[in-house]
Design a protein around this motif. Structure first.
Motif, short mmCIF file in Angstrom:
data_model
loop_
_atom_site.label_atom_id
_atom_site.label_comp_id
_atom_site.label_asym_id
_atom_site.label_seq_id
_atom_site.Cartn_x
_atom_site.Cartn_y
_atom_site.Cartn_z
N TRP A 176 -17.69 16.19 -8.90
CA TRP A 176 -17.99 15.41 -8.09
C TRP A 176 -17.21 14.54 -8.12
O TRP A 176 -16.49 13.76 -9.04
CB TRP A 176 -19.51 14.76 -8.21
N TYR A 177 -16.74 14.05 -6.93
CA TYR A 177 -16.02 13.27 -6.88
C TYR A 177 -16.63 11.83 -6.82
O TYR A 177 -17.48 11.86 -5.96
CB TYR A 177 -15.14 13.17 -5.37
N ASP A 178 -16.10 10.60 -7.91
CA ASP A 178 -16.72 9.87 -8.23
C ASP A 178 -16.12 8.64 -7.03
O ASP A 178 -14.93 8.84 -5.98
CB ASP A 178 -16.30 8.67 -8.90
N GLU A 179 -16.46 7.21 -7.19
CA GLU A 179 -15.26 6.59 -6.54
C GLU A 179 -14.22 5.81 -5.68
O GLU A 179 -13.24 5.97 -5.25
CB GLU A 179 -16.10 4.95 -6.14
N ALA A 180 -13.52 6.21 -7.06
CA ALA A 180 -12.09 5.86 -7.81
C ALA A 180 -11.47 7.03 -6.39
O ALA A 180 -10.33 6.95 -6.23
CB ALA A 180 -11.98 6.22 -8.67
N ASP A 181 -11.80 8.36 -6.61
CA ASP A 181 -11.56 9.56 -6.25
C ASP A 181 -11.58 9.50 -4.85
O ASP A 181 -10.32 10.10 -3.85
CB ASP A 181 -12.39 10.81 -6.54
N THR A 182 -12.85 9.32 -4.00
CA THR A 182 -12.95 9.12 -2.71
C THR A 182 -11.98 7.85 -2.01
O THR A 182 -11.35 8.02 -1.28
CB THR A 182 -13.96 8.38 -2.30
N GLU A 183 -11.77 6.82 -2.64
CA GLU A 183 -10.63 5.41 -2.57
C GLU A 183 -9.13 6.39 -2.77
O GLU A 183 -8.05 5.75 -1.60
CB GLU A 183 -10.67 4.90 -3.22
N LEU A 184 -8.85 7.14 -3.21
CA LEU A 184 -7.86 7.62 -3.54
C LEU A 184 -7.20 8.11 -2.13
O LEU A 184 -6.15 8.11 -2.26
CB LEU A 184 -7.98 7.92 -5.38
N ALA A 185 -8.20 9.15 -2.46
CA ALA A 185 -8.56 9.92 -1.19
C ALA A 185 -8.47 9.09 0.30
O ALA A 185 -6.82 9.92 1.10
CB ALA A 185 -9.39 10.75 -0.58
N ARG A 186 -8.99 8.59 0.71
CA ARG A 186 -8.80 7.24 1.97
C ARG A 186 -7.37 7.00 2.40
O ARG A 186 -7.18 6.68 2.92
CB ARG A 186 -9.63 6.75 1.58
N ALA A 187 -6.60 5.87 0.79
CA ALA A 187 -5.47 5.97 1.25
C ALA A 187 -4.09 6.49 1.34
O ALA A 187 -3.36 6.46 1.99
CB ALA A 187 -5.08 4.81 -0.35
N PHE A 188 -4.73 7.60 0.66
CA PHE A 188 -2.80 8.79 1.05
C PHE A 188 -4.03 9.57 2.39
O PHE A 188 -2.40 9.27 3.50
CB PHE A 188 -3.89 10.22 0.13
N ALA A 189 -4.95 9.57 3.14
CA ALA A 189 -5.24 9.67 4.60
C ALA A 189 -4.59 8.74 5.68
O ALA A 189 -3.90 8.92 6.11
CB ALA A 189 -6.42 10.26 5.10
N ALA A 190 -4.37 7.59 4.43
CA ALA A 190 -4.01 6.27 5.49
C ALA A 190 -2.77 6.43 5.61
O ALA A 190 -1.89 6.38 7.03
CB ALA A 190 -4.07 5.00 5.27
N ARG A 191 -2.10 6.57 4.54
CA ARG A 191 -0.17 6.52 4.61
C ARG A 191 0.25 8.12 5.46
O ARG A 191 1.43 8.26 6.09
CB ARG A 191 -0.08 7.12 3.37
N ALA A 192 -1.11 9.19 5.30
CA ALA A 192 -0.84 9.91 6.32
C ALA A 192 -0.69 10.38 6.83
O ALA A 192 0.09 10.39 8.33
CB ALA A 192 -1.21 11.62 5.59
N GLY A 193 -1.54 9.53 8.04
CA GLY A 193 -2.14 9.15 9.03
C GLY A 193 -0.68 8.50 9.80
O GLY A 193 -0.78 8.30 11.20
N ALA A 194 -0.37 7.36 9.41
CA ALA A 194 0.17 6.39 9.91
C ALA A 194 1.77 7.33 9.66
O ALA A 194 2.34 6.87 10.44
CB ALA A 194 0.83 5.39 9.04
N ALA A 195 2.29 7.95 9.24
CA ALA A 195 3.53 9.43 9.37
C ALA A 195 2.87 9.89 10.15
O ALA A 195 3.89 9.91 10.74
CB ALA A 195 3.43 9.78 7.77
N LEU A 196 2.45 10.72 10.53
CA LEU A 196 1.72 11.62 11.89
C LEU A 196 2.43 10.73 12.52
O LEU A 196 2.69 11.24 14.00
CB LEU A 196 0.58 12.30 11.27
N THR A 197 1.50 9.36 12.96
CA THR A 197 1.43 8.45 14.09
C THR A 197 3.06 8.05 14.26
O THR A 197 3.64 8.02 15.76
CB THR A 197 0.85 7.68 13.84
#
Length: 342
Positions: A40-61
């Protein structure tokens, strides 16, 4: 979740996280991360996904914002590119346009025409101070002024005077010191064929006339810059074109083009006259292309100013526009044109 949403796994065999992609006013999308349910996803995995999503969202915007800006820029550029002259009885038009900054497709040279109620046409070619986007915006203002002013005044000298007043009022209000050079004329056809051109000069290079004999005749037209003083001296001249004869207007991007064998020699009016001598049989579009060709050959891919050419050829009664190009003659006994192709 239904089976097949992740290749080779059922919904019971997988676990997933859905993370929003940040946008400007709303999420730009979502990031779906899935893997086998053995871990299962732990807190480190979730934070990594959020960091990646933030960069991907900024690139798309950023990509969406760039796309919107590019669409606006393309629309504005299209509105500032010189418009081809309107069809007119007894007149065959030819144009050539090459901005100094090719990537912009716009510059400080402009030309155009407007039909008059009496069957004639107002035509013009000019050059504004500066280059690039700011110069192109100024040319747009001049063209809009002429679009309105020619409806109340069609006499070239007075029309150019009204334009000068409008330019002074606009530049003073904006705190700018812009000016322009221009040849502005009215062309009217004759019933038996041929044209009468009445032209006013606003500090621009004098036009050239290609006579039926093959000779090139400079037009003695002078005048002061447009947008500098409130009461400029404006020259005016009337020229008669017989069927098959052409009047050529051009910007200083032609005569001041630097190139040749040494790479820094101006093309000059003499080389231009040489290149045109004997070209009186050419249709107006081919003649304009000829001027652009010899200028660019002289430049040999070097830097250059904006280049604009406008040709008016008098057609005979019932004459149709030729669909082919005449061979370009090579005059003998004239100055060397350097790298000009025959």
């Amino acid at each position: 979740m239904s089976a097949g949403w992740l290749p080779g796994l059922t919904a019971a065999e997988a676990c997933a996280r859905v993370v929003p992609l940040p946008g400007r006013d709303a999420p730009a999308g979502v990031l779906l991360v899935a893997r086998r349910a053995t871990r299962w996803y732990d807190e480190a995995d979730t934070e990594l996904a959020r960091a990646f999503a933030a960069r991907a969202g900024a690139a798309l915007t950023t990509a969406l914002l760039y796309r919107d800006q590019a669409e606006v820029a393309d629309t504005l550029q299209a509105s500032l590119v010189p418009v081809e002259p309107a069809e007119a009885a007894g007149v065959q038009w030819g144009t050539a346009y090459r901005p100094a900054q090719a990537g912009l497709r716009i510059g400080g040279d402009f030309y155009g025409s407007h039909r008059l109620a009496d069957g004639g046409s107002v035509f013009f070619l000019g050059d504004v101070s500066g280059k690039g986007v700011e110069a192109a915006v100024f040319t747009g203002q001049l063209r809009q002024c002429l679009q309105a002013l020619h409806r109340v005044e069609s006499q070239p000298g007075r029309l150019l005077k009204l334009l000068n007043d409008a330019v002074l009022e606009t530049t003073q209000a904006q705190g700018q010191g812009r000016f322009a050079t221009m040849v502005l004329g009215v062309v009217r056809p004759h019933r038996e064929g041929g044209l009468t051109l009445t032209m006013a000069g606003g500090g621009h290079l004098p036009p050239l006339v290609l006579r039926g004999s093959g000779e090139v005749e400079p037009v003695p037209l002078s005048g002061m810059l447009v947008g500098v003083v409130s009461d400029p001296r404006i020259g005016e001249v009337t020229v008669r074109l017989e069927p098959g004869e052409t009047c050529l207007l051009y910007s200083d991007g032609v005569t001041e083009a630097r190139g040749g064998r040494r790479g820094d020699e101006q093309f000059g009016i003499e080389r231009l006259v040489h290149a045109l001598t004997g070209c009186h049989r050419m249709p107006a579009p081919a003649l304009a292309e000829r001027v652009e060709q010899v200028t660019c050959d002289w430049l040999a891919h070097g830097d250059h100013d904006d280049i604009a050419v406008l040709a008016l050829r008098a057609t005979g009664p019932g004459e149709r526009t030729p669909r082919h190009l005449h061979a370009v003659p090579v005059p003998t006994g004239s100055a060397d044109t350097g790298q000009t192709r025959p």
